[in-house]
Structures are given as structure tokens and as C-alpha cells.
Design an enzyme around this catalytic site. Structure first.
Site, PDB file in Angstrom:
ATOM      1  N   SER A 129      -7.409   3.855  -5.026  1.00  0.00           N
ATOM      2  CA  SER A 129      -7.739   4.542  -6.559  1.00  0.00           C
ATOM      3  C   SER A 129      -8.910   5.365  -6.382  1.00  0.00           C
ATOM      4  O   SER A 129      -9.743   5.288  -5.864  1.00  0.00           O
ATOM      5  CB  SER A 129      -7.955   3.068  -7.374  1.00  0.00           C
ATOM      6  OG  SER A 129      -8.529   3.488  -8.599  1.00  0.00           O
ATOM      7  N   TYR A 153     -12.939  -4.744  -9.233  1.00  0.00           N
ATOM      8  CA  TYR A 153     -11.527  -4.256  -9.035  1.00  0.00           C
ATOM      9  C   TYR A 153     -11.661  -3.052  -8.167  1.00  0.00           C
ATOM     10  O   TYR A 153     -11.036  -2.898  -6.794  1.00  0.00           O
ATOM     11  CB  TYR A 153     -10.740  -3.559 -10.303  1.00  0.00           C
ATOM     12  CG  TYR A 153      -9.503  -2.814 -10.036  1.00  0.00           C
ATOM     13  CD1 TYR A 153      -8.775  -3.206  -9.223  1.00  0.00           C
ATOM     14  CD2 TYR A 153      -9.713  -1.232 -10.363  1.00  0.00           C
ATOM     15  CE1 TYR A 153      -7.443  -2.365  -9.003  1.00  0.00           C
ATOM     16  CE2 TYR A 153      -8.633  -0.586  -9.977  1.00  0.00           C
ATOM     17  CZ  TYR A 153      -7.389  -0.918  -9.522  1.00  0.00           C
ATOM     18  OH  TYR A 153      -6.564  -0.211  -9.141  1.00  0.00           O
ATOM     19  N   LYS A 157     -10.802  -2.481  -3.950  1.00  0.00           N
ATOM     20  CA  LYS A 157      -9.963  -1.250  -3.396  1.00  0.00           C
ATOM     21  C   LYS A 157     -10.715  -0.781  -2.115  1.00  0.00           C
ATOM     22  O   LYS A 157      -9.952  -0.390  -0.990  1.00  0.00           O
ATOM     23  CB  LYS A 157      -9.593  -0.382  -4.350  1.00  0.00           C
ATOM     24  CG  LYS A 157      -8.850  -0.467  -5.450  1.00  0.00           C
ATOM     25  CD  LYS A 157      -7.345  -0.550  -4.837  1.00  0.00           C
ATOM     26  CE  LYS A 157      -6.356  -1.432  -5.646  1.00  0.00           C
ATOM     27  NZ  LYS A 157      -4.885  -1.787  -5.281  1.00  0.00           N
TER      28      LYS A 157
HETATM   29  P1  NAD Z   1       1.752  -3.300 -11.652  1.00  0.00           P
HETATM   30  O1  NAD Z   1       0.808  -4.704 -12.361  1.00  0.00           O
HETATM   31  O2  NAD Z   1       2.515  -2.856 -12.778  1.00  0.00           O
HETATM   32  O3  NAD Z   1       2.503  -3.580 -10.469  1.00  0.00           O
HETATM   33  C1  NAD Z   1       1.759  -4.448  -9.485  1.00  0.00           C
HETATM   34  C2  NAD Z   1       2.939  -5.539  -8.923  1.00  0.00           C
HETATM   35  O4  NAD Z   1       2.379  -6.349  -7.728  1.00  0.00           O
HETATM   36  C3  NAD Z   1       3.395  -6.354 -10.067  1.00  0.00           C
HETATM   37  O5  NAD Z   1       4.722  -6.311 -10.045  1.00  0.00           O
HETATM   38  C4  NAD Z   1       2.896  -7.757  -9.824  1.00  0.00           C
HETATM   39  O6  NAD Z   1       3.876  -8.718 -10.212  1.00  0.00           O
HETATM   40  C5  NAD Z   1       2.720  -7.581  -8.353  1.00  0.00           C
HETATM   41  N1  NAD Z   1       1.842  -8.361  -7.734  1.00  0.00           N
HETATM   42  C6  NAD Z   1       0.475  -8.584  -7.911  1.00  0.00           C
HETATM   43  N2  NAD Z   1      -0.069  -9.413  -7.063  1.00  0.00           N
HETATM   44  C7  NAD Z   1       0.871  -9.966  -6.187  1.00  0.00           C
HETATM   45  C8  NAD Z   1       1.049 -10.771  -5.073  1.00  0.00           C
HETATM   46  N3  NAD Z   1      -0.114 -11.703  -4.786  1.00  0.00           N
HETATM   47  N4  NAD Z   1       2.136 -11.079  -4.437  1.00  0.00           N
HETATM   48  C9  NAD Z   1       3.148 -10.394  -4.782  1.00  0.00           C
HETATM   49  N5  NAD Z   1       3.098  -9.590  -5.877  1.00  0.00           N
HETATM   50  C10 NAD Z   1       2.184  -9.435  -6.510  1.00  0.00           C
HETATM   51  O7  NAD Z   1       0.435  -2.285 -11.402  1.00  0.00           O
HETATM   52  P2  NAD Z   1       0.701  -0.704 -11.136  1.00  0.00           P
HETATM   53  O8  NAD Z   1       0.143   0.153 -12.101  1.00  0.00           O
HETATM   54  O9  NAD Z   1       2.307  -0.415 -10.579  1.00  0.00           O
HETATM   55  O10 NAD Z   1      -0.009  -0.670  -9.614  1.00  0.00           O
HETATM   56  C11 NAD Z   1       0.308  -0.780  -8.322  1.00  0.00           C
HETATM   57  C12 NAD Z   1      -0.913  -0.540  -7.501  1.00  0.00           C
HETATM   58  O11 NAD Z   1      -1.536   0.677  -7.818  1.00  0.00           O
HETATM   59  C13 NAD Z   1      -1.795  -1.523  -7.579  1.00  0.00           C
HETATM   60  O12 NAD Z   1      -2.299  -1.924  -6.326  1.00  0.00           O
HETATM   61  C14 NAD Z   1      -2.850  -0.793  -8.330  1.00  0.00           C
HETATM   62  O13 NAD Z   1      -4.243  -1.355  -7.973  1.00  0.00           O
HETATM   63  C15 NAD Z   1      -2.925   0.560  -7.819  1.00  0.00           C
HETATM   64  N6  NAD Z   1      -3.265   1.495  -8.659  1.00  0.00           N
HETATM   65  C16 NAD Z   1      -2.780   1.631  -9.901  1.00  0.00           C
HETATM   66  C17 NAD Z   1      -3.255   2.678 -10.929  1.00  0.00           C
HETATM   67  C18 NAD Z   1      -2.781   2.693 -12.330  1.00  0.00           C
HETATM   68  O14 NAD Z   1      -3.388   3.072 -13.144  1.00  0.00           O
HETATM   69  N7  NAD Z   1      -1.484   2.021 -12.661  1.00  0.00           N
HETATM   70  C19 NAD Z   1      -4.418   3.306 -10.449  1.00  0.00           C
HETATM   71  C20 NAD Z   1      -4.869   3.534  -9.094  1.00  0.00           C
HETATM   72  C21 NAD Z   1      -4.264   2.295  -8.148  1.00  0.00           C
END
Ligand code: NAD
Ligand code: UDP
Length: 343
Positions: A129, A153, A157
């Protein structure tokens, strides 16, 4: 001679970004296995992915920290690469519950790479991120910008980036892509999948769309006294479909040989909160009531990417503008006012 389709394990594939990733993977004729514990998502997204693509994926409900389960998955399938989205992502919650965040985000990755290593599967794309840059001194932000996360958080990362870098140093046969996302928004053009926050959204676009659909009364604009053209915070919003296409390019890049690569995934354009409100009002035909509130602790005034490295090395560039992002969010939100059907 036909070549075997690539098999990709998508951790967190039921979530917001992961579900869009699965659509692109299936449409590019890859085999997809999703591992998700559904702690922040719904299995309804898996059905929707299969409806959109008219293809099947294999869904395993489970935790990425479960080494036995992971080992079984790798023993039963010839997995070529892992796209690792599973993790927790709410900044405020990470401040209140840091151990939960370090456990999930760090241990999840550690267990995963241990099992991958044992299975000799060494191709990994990690969801990092732009939060790893903390409050940047200048914009646009390129990958050489000093990192310095400012909340648990962000630190989780950064720590994962560091542990994967150490792993690559120790064993340069790995192929690792660290993708630093700017602000993913938007939804699939079908309107079948999109962002479905469990609680009141923390992020701007989901908040605006819930105001537009009548779930929330008004938006609080966190500060209008920043040193920006209209005083409100500026961010690099990137369409989630552009974002996941960047992952396909990263996989192609890793296929060329072992490496550890870091790329920003952003458009290179910054939009203010007020510009985002106006764009959303235009595409939805609604009015977004808002109120100016105080600044949110830890917010940068301006953050946007220099995406040159991804443009040149990955051959990837974002295509969709802010209007298109808002149109797609609205299509999803207006047809799913309360998100996916609840079980
Ligand atoms: P999200 O919460 O919609 O998706 C994450 C998924 O991981 C969820 O379905 C959750 O149920 C699953 N999960 C969490 N912990 C788990 C575990 N221990 N075992 C199995 N499944 C697990 O989030 P997103 O927005 O789709 O983000 C996906 C990734 O991208 C994350 O790592 C997040 O930190 C990163 N990210 C997201 C953003 C954003 O703004 N959405 C920005 C930068 C980075
Ligand atoms: N923002 C806002 N009201 C909200 C949520 C966000 O004014 O309810 C602002 C926030 O201060 C920032 C921008 O919108 O300037 C994007 O915030 P978001 O949380 O979506 O992304 P991040 O700050 O994590 O990059």
C-alpha cells in the site's frame, strides 16, 4: 502441443480487490483457487465471479495462517503462483487492536511463504500500500521515496515488504512483486461485484456512495484548510479493474525470471475530496450532503503516485478516469444498496 493453464492461488479472493482479480484471472484462462476465511467478505462474491465469467473456480473457506490447510492445498494442486490479498486493512482498527493486525498480516504471510517454499512454489505477488510512504515530503511519490508508516496497519505492510525482501536476499530464486496500491475504488462494469464494507466505511468513495443511496445521512469532509487548490485532501484514486490488471502484468514480469520488484499502482493524478463529491453527484444524479469537519489524524494533505516504473517495466497504465470510477461504484451501490445478500 497444448500448454497447461497456469494455476493461481488467490488468498483473500472473496474480498473487494481479490474478487475483481479472480474475474481477470479466469478471463485470462487461468485456473483459480481462492482461500478466504470470509472475515471481511461474503461467499456471494464467489458466485458473482462465476456468473460474470461463466467459469468455475475452486473456493476453500479457511485461514491463511493455517499451515496444515495450506500444505494440503499445495499437495493437492500444482500451484504456479500466489496472489496474496488476505489481510486486515482498517487503519483505525489497527490502532485500537495492533496485535490482531500484526498476527493476521505478518503471520499470514509467514505461514504462506513457509509452505510455498516447501512446495517449491516461489512466485508471489503481495498487496502492499502507498501507506508505507507515511506522510510524503513531496509528490508525485516514486518507489525510491523514503518509507515510514505511521500506524500499525501501515507498519504491518512495511514489515511484510521487509521480510519478503530478506527472503529474496537469502534465496534469489524467488519471484516476488510488491505492489503499492494508491486508492482503489470503482467496481466491475457488470455491477455484480464491488466494495461491501462490513461497518460504516472509512474510505471516501464507499462513504459517498452510501450517502448517495440513503444509508448514511451526510459526508464529513475531513478538513478544508490543507495547502491544496480547494483546501481538501488530494488522493490518487485508481479503478479496481485497472489495479488488478496491473497484477496480471506483474505475473508476466515475474515469469521472465527471479527478482524482487516494487511498483506503485496509481494513475498519477490527484483529485480532491470536493472533486470526488462533484464527480459522484454528476454520475449518480444525486446530491451528496456534506459538512466540513476537522482533519483526520494522520492524514496526508496530498498523495499521488509517480507510476512511471510500472508503466515502463510492467507495460501497464491505468485507463479509467474518475468519472468512470464513480459510474461503476454507483452501478454496484444502486443495485446492491445493502451490499451482497446476507446469509
Ligand atoms: P478486503 O477486506 O475486501 O479483502 C481481504 C480479504 O481477505 C477478505 O475477503 C477477508 O475475508 C480475507 N482475509 C483476511 N484475513 C484472512 C486470513 N487470515 N485468512 C484468509 N482470508 C483472510 O480488502 P481489499 O480492499 O480487497 O484489500 C485486499 C488487500 O489489499 C489487503 O491486503 C489490503 O491491505 C490491501 N490494500 C487495500 C487497499 C484498499 O484501499 N482497499 C489499499 C492498499 C492495500
Ligand atoms: N475523507 C473525508 N471523509 C471521509 C473519508 C475520507 O473527507 O469520510 C478524505 C480523507 O481525509 C482523504 C480522502 O478523503 O483526504 C481519502 O480518504 P480515504 O480514507 O479514502 O483514503 P486514504 O486517506 O487512506 O488515502
Amino acid at each position: 502441443m497444448t500448454t497447461k493453464a497456469e494455476t493461481v492461488l488467490v488468498t483473500g479472493g472473496a474480498g473487494y480487490i481479490g474478487s475483481h482479480m479472480c474475474v481477470e484471472l479466469l478471463q485470462s484462462d487461468r485456473q483459480v483457487i481462492v482461500l478466504d476465511n470470509l472475515c471481511n467478505s461474503s461467499a456471494a462474491s464467489i458466485d458473482a465471479i462465476q456468473r460474470i465469467t461463466q467459469k468455475q473456480l475452486s473456493f476453500v473457506e479457511g485461514d491463511v495462517r493455517d499451515s496444515d490447510l495450506l500444505a494440503r492445498l499445495f499437495a493437492q494442486n500444482e500451484i504456479d503462483a500466489v496472489l496474496h490479498f488476505a489481510g486486515l486493512k482498517a487503519v483505525g482498527e489497527s490502532v485500537a487492536q495492533p496485535i490482531k493486525y500484526y498476527d493476521n498480516n505478518l503471520n499470514g504471510t509467514l505461514r504462506l511463504v513457509e509452505v510455498m517454499s516447501a512446495a517449491q512454489c516461489k512466485t508471489l505477488v503481495f498487496s502492499s500500500s502507498a501507506t508505507v510512504y507515511g506522510i510524503p515530503d513531496s509528490v508525485p511519490i516514486d518507489e525510491s521515496t523514503v518509507t515510514g508508516a505511521i500506524n500499525p496497519y501501515g507498519r504491518s505492510k512495511l514489515m511484510v515488504e521487509e521480510l519478503l525482501t530478506d527472503l529474496y536476499e537469502a534465496d534469489p530464486s524467488w519471484r516476488i512483486s510488491l505492489l503499492r496500491y494508491f486508492n482503489p475504488v470503482g467496481a466491475h462494469a457488470s455491477g455484480e461485484i464491488g466494495e461491501d464494507p462490513n461497518d460504516i466505511p472509512n474510505n471516501l468513495l464507499p462513504y459517498i456512495s452510501q450517502v448517495a443511496v440513503g444509508r448514511l445521512e451526510k459526508l464529513n469532509v475531513f478538513g478544508n484548510d490543507y495547502d491544496t487548490p480547494d483546501g481538501t485532501g488530494v488522493r490518487d484514486y485508481i479503478h479496481v479493474v485497472d489495479l488488478v490488471k496491473g497484477h496480471l502484468k506483474a505475473l508476466e514480469y515475474l515469469a521472465k525470471g527471479p527478482k524482487l520488484a516494487i511498483h506503485n499502482l496509481g494513475t498519477g493524478n490527484g483529485y480532491s475530496v470536493m472533486e470526488a463529491i462533484k464527480a459522484f453527484e454528476k454520475c449518480s444524479g444525486t446530491t451528496i450532503p456534506y459538512e466540513i469537519a476537522s482533519r483526520r489524524l494522520g492524514d496526508a494533505a496530498v498523495s499521488f503516485a509517480d507510476p512511471t516504473k510500472a508503466n515502463t517495466e510492467l507495460g501497464w497504465q491505468a485507463q479509467f478516469d474518475l468519472d468512470r470510477m464513480c459510474e461503476d461504484v454507483w452501478r454496484w451501490q444502486s443495485t446492491h444498496p445493502t451490499g451482497y445478500p446476507k446469509a
